[in-house]
Design an enzyme around this catalytic site. Structure first.
Site, mmCIF file in Angstrom:
data_model
loop_
_atom_site.group_PDB
_atom_site.id
_atom_site.type_symbol
_atom_site.label_atom_id
_atom_site.label_comp_id
_atom_site.label_asym_id
_atom_site.label_seq_id
_atom_site.Cartn_x
_atom_site.Cartn_y
_atom_site.Cartn_z
ATOM 1 N N GLY A 5 0.868 -1.180 0.060
ATOM 2 C CA GLY A 5 -0.055 -0.041 0.082
ATOM 3 C C GLY A 5 0.872 1.220 0.046
ATOM 4 O O GLY A 5 2.021 1.239 0.827
ATOM 5 N N ALA A 6 0.800 2.203 -0.837
ATOM 6 C CA ALA A 6 1.306 3.054 -1.256
ATOM 7 C C ALA A 6 2.030 3.865 -0.007
ATOM 8 O O ALA A 6 3.311 4.031 0.494
ATOM 9 C CB ALA A 6 1.035 4.094 -2.217
ATOM 10 N N ASP A 30 -1.121 4.579 -6.559
ATOM 11 C CA ASP A 30 0.082 4.577 -5.886
ATOM 12 C C ASP A 30 1.058 5.724 -6.394
ATOM 13 O O ASP A 30 2.245 5.886 -6.132
ATOM 14 C CB ASP A 30 0.642 3.029 -6.712
ATOM 15 C CG ASP A 30 0.246 2.216 -5.852
ATOM 16 O OD1 ASP A 30 -1.055 1.745 -6.223
ATOM 17 O OD2 ASP A 30 1.002 1.652 -4.946
ATOM 18 N N LYS A 52 -3.548 -0.612 -8.519
ATOM 19 C CA LYS A 52 -3.650 -1.859 -8.494
ATOM 20 C C LYS A 52 -4.206 -2.487 -10.070
ATOM 21 O O LYS A 52 -5.297 -1.846 -10.345
ATOM 22 C CB LYS A 52 -4.327 -2.881 -7.394
ATOM 23 C CG LYS A 52 -4.492 -4.261 -7.325
ATOM 24 C CD LYS A 52 -3.006 -4.881 -7.627
ATOM 25 C CE LYS A 52 -2.006 -4.499 -6.529
ATOM 26 N NZ LYS A 52 -0.656 -4.782 -6.923
HETATM 27 O O1 MRU Z 1 0.680 -4.148 -4.560
HETATM 28 P P1 MRU Z 1 0.038 -3.534 -3.555
HETATM 29 O O2 MRU Z 1 -0.841 -4.132 -2.917
HETATM 30 O O3 MRU Z 1 1.205 -2.712 -2.804
HETATM 31 O O4 MRU Z 1 -0.794 -2.155 -4.200
HETATM 32 C C1 MRU Z 1 -1.467 -1.416 -3.539
HETATM 33 C C2 MRU Z 1 -2.469 -0.723 -4.253
HETATM 34 O O5 MRU Z 1 -2.656 -0.584 -5.235
HETATM 35 C C3 MRU Z 1 -3.584 0.216 -3.436
HETATM 36 O O6 MRU Z 1 -4.679 0.565 -3.920
HETATM 37 C C4 MRU Z 1 -2.871 1.649 -3.322
HETATM 38 O O7 MRU Z 1 -1.453 1.484 -2.767
HETATM 39 C C5 MRU Z 1 -3.244 2.819 -2.880
HETATM 40 S S1 MRU Z 1 -4.035 3.160 -1.405
HETATM 41 C C6 MRU Z 1 -3.112 2.828 -0.102
#
Ligand code: MRU
Length: 347
Positions: free
Chosen positions: A48-49, A238, A249
């Site tokens: 999560g970013a 992200d 994602k």
């Molecule tokens: O690969 P991940 O699980 O780190 O991907 C995360 C996402 O795509 C979230 O939607 C994104 O980080 C935004 S919100 C925290």
């Protein structure tokens, strides 16, 4: 429950809730070296970013233990080494590079400080990054909740709550605020192939927060919209380019197109640390490609012939034209244009 926590003083360590073990087990991971943090980010124990950014800021401290009493030249060289290393853990979420840059600015602005004092100052900065992230989540929740209609079915994709941030989340903060405001929302969570962040993590967060929710597979989203169950879609991001194009994602782009086809508003909630104004459009956002085994051998079982070609991009980019509004901690950007992004984010 704290999902990211620095334990102890400047010689302490980083404790992370290991997201790979959820929902079956609640296990914590104690990271004592930069390699521990790098590995945790790379294999998605923390993901999560915003959560990646906060973890990297603390991770830098772990690489500076041996230079606590050295000259500033040695300290600065160690900082360069550990920051370059952690920046290679994942490519897409700009929050990682944003947090590292913030820590680097502290080093650059503290030429007159001893190595030992600077380490203390960097711990303070990492704590500030964490605290600010928490505040940004609350603000996004407040702004975003106003956009969610009473009694709405709200579709979300991937995971954006307390696991993905230091606070209540990005998109999830909006869902939580709408729920707490008594709006009687019902959340539909896409399972989010191939790593099931929706099924494993968002479903868990919905239960933790007592928000009424239903899990669906990604391929059901269009039909559930057609059935009239969805009045709004909200996801996180992200990295958002200067014109509002937003990486998130894999699967988010498809959901945005489905929302457009069904005339349903599509929102993205993201803090200003997720904006990369150096990129004019989303075309230059680097997209992480992950191990194909995540598709063909997910969760311990071979689900495709080993010999088949597989392609596993972890993110996609939704063009600004499909995004009804961007919800930030500074306000709502609507319509999503380069001018409006600059006004709210840089203003
Ligand atoms: O690969 P991940 O699980 O780190 O991907 C995360 C996402 O795509 C979230 O939607 C994104 O980080 C935004 S919100 C925290």
């Amino acid at each position: 429950m704290k999902t990211i926590e620095w334990i102890g003083d400047v010689d302490g360590h980083l404790r992370l809730l290991d997201q790979t073990a959820l929902p079956e087990k609640t296990e914590f991971l104690d990271c004592r070296t930069p390699e521990d943090v790098f590995g945790a980010i790379r294999r998605l124990s923390v993901r999560g970013a915003p959560a990646i950014g906060v973890s990297a800021a603390y991770g830098l401290l772990l690489g500076l233990k041996d230079v606590a009493d050295t000259s500033r030249e040695e300290f600065d060289a160690a900082f360069d080494k550990v920051s370059t290393y952690l920046a290679e853990s994942r490519p897409t979420a700009v929050n990682l590079f944003w947090a590292i840059a913030r820590m680097r600015d502290v080093v650059a602005e503290s030429n007159d400080m001893s190595s030992s004092d600077l380490r203390q100052r960097l711990l303070e900065e990492a704590r500030e990054i964490e605290a600010e992230d928490r505040e940004m989540c609350n603000a996004m929740g407040r702004f975003g909740a106003e956009l969610i209609p009473e009694g709405a079915g709200v579709l979300t994709h991937c995971n954006t709550g307390m696991l993905a941030t230091a606070g209540t989340g990005t998109a999830f903060a909006v869902l939580l605020a709408a729920h707490q405001a008594g709006k009687n929302i019902h959340v539909y969570a896409d399972e989010t192939r191939p790593l099931l962040q929706g099924a494993r993590l968002t479903a868990w967060e919905l239960l933790q927060s007592n928000i009424p929710g239903t899990l669906i597979t990604d391929s059901m989203a269009g039909w559930v919209m057609k059935e009239g169950k969805i009045q709004a879609v909200i996801t996180g991001s992200d990295r958002i380019a200067a014109n509002g194009d937003a990486a998130n994602k894999i699967g988010t782009y498809s959901v945005a197109l489905l929302a457009k086809a069904h005339n349903i508003p599509f929102y993205i909630a993201a803090p200003s640390s997720t904006f990369d104004l150096s990129l004019p459009t989303g075309e230059s956002i680097p997209i992480e490609e992950r191990d194909p085994a995540e598709i063909g051998h997910g969760f311990g079982r071979q689900t495709a012939p080993k010999e088949i070609n597989m392609y596993n991009p972890a993110f996609d980019v939704t063009p600004a034209e499909y995004i009804t509004a961007l919800i930030t901690e500074k306000g709502v950007i609507q319509p999503v244009t380069t001018e409006n992004v600059a006004k709210v984010v840089a203003g």
